[in-house]
Design a protein around this motif. Sequence first.
Motif, PDB file in Angstrom:
ATOM      1  N   GLU A 154       0.849  -1.345  -0.145  1.00 39.18           N
ATOM      2  CA  GLU A 154       0.115  -0.062  -0.140  1.00 39.18           C
ATOM      3  C   GLU A 154       0.736   1.290   0.044  1.00 39.18           C
TER       4      GLU A 154
ATOM      5  N   TRP B  86       2.292   2.013  -3.335  1.00 37.85           N
ATOM      6  CA  TRP B  86       1.412   2.710  -4.063  1.00 37.85           C
ATOM      7  C   TRP B  86       1.215   4.188  -4.205  1.00 37.85           C
TER       8      TRP B  86
ATOM      9  N   THR C 146      -5.559  -2.885  -4.566  1.00 39.48           N
ATOM     10  CA  THR C 146      -5.013  -1.674  -3.586  1.00 39.48           C
ATOM     11  C   THR C 146      -4.571  -0.550  -4.669  1.00 39.48           C
TER      12      THR C 146
ATOM     13  N   THR D 227      -6.119   3.094  -4.032  1.00 41.27           N
ATOM     14  CA  THR D 227      -5.416   4.262  -3.906  1.00 41.27           C
ATOM     15  C   THR D 227      -5.556   5.334  -4.944  1.00 41.27           C
TER      16      THR D 227
END
Length: 275
Positions: free
Chosen positions: A59, A62, A112, A116
């Motif tokens: 995460e 990203w 994810t 994002t």
Amino acid sequence: MSVVLITGAASGIGAATAHEAVRRGHRVAIADIDMAGASLLATALGPAACAVQLDIRDEKAWEAAFDTVASRFGPVEVLINNAGIIHTGYARQLSMAQHRHMVDVNLVGPMTGMMTALPRMRAQGRGHIITICSMSSFMPLIGYTSYGATKHALRAFHHSVAIEEQGGPVTFSIIHPPGTRTPMLEQEMADPSSVITFAEKPLDPEQVASMIVDAIAKKPLEVVHPALAGRFQRVAGVFPRLMHFAIPRVAAMARRRSPGAGPGPVTAREQGGSR
């Protein structure tokens, strides 16, 4: 022209898409876990491209990738979720770690990325998320158990989010290419469990890239290629008896076409592109 972030872009379909997007005037972030490969491609493509280190399972990576692209080209306007892996072999031959690896990369990774991108795109008032999925999202295939499962789930997640966001500033497209001449396909063709690969003539990555970059402008909801064979697979995937009848016969036909199989299960190629 748009600022485009492409995952798994150091090779395969992702690399071909980066080439085509730059050719058409877009500014492109080449995101990949293989930073050396991404950097080489970015250098070759010139000032309209940059390389970004990205493990799509992370995460924080990203968030850092989106910030890096914004500092170089401006906010990401198009996310192309392309990265994917496969561990070839029958389900019983693979370890749970290998099954989980495909789920983490092929499903959780794109999820994810979408989660994002979505708040950023909503805040900037525009955005387009393109998911590169697979024809295996419509029906189960011998030798593609977990891979196909991740693609079924990815398609469901993509469309669910798209329906939730109807009327908002973010648009969604999903593209299902057939077998494509990439390192991933070479891996599949070397494994006898994936003999069904020989059932269709593979595309060149440049053909798939053209479809993907077309989608930036046309914003289709879903693209299936080839259209006629794709319709059959979608219909067959709805009826269990038809699947159980048709798939073994397609595999037998593919086995007759196969020039010979390799030694067996092969280790996955990491995040190089979707099938």
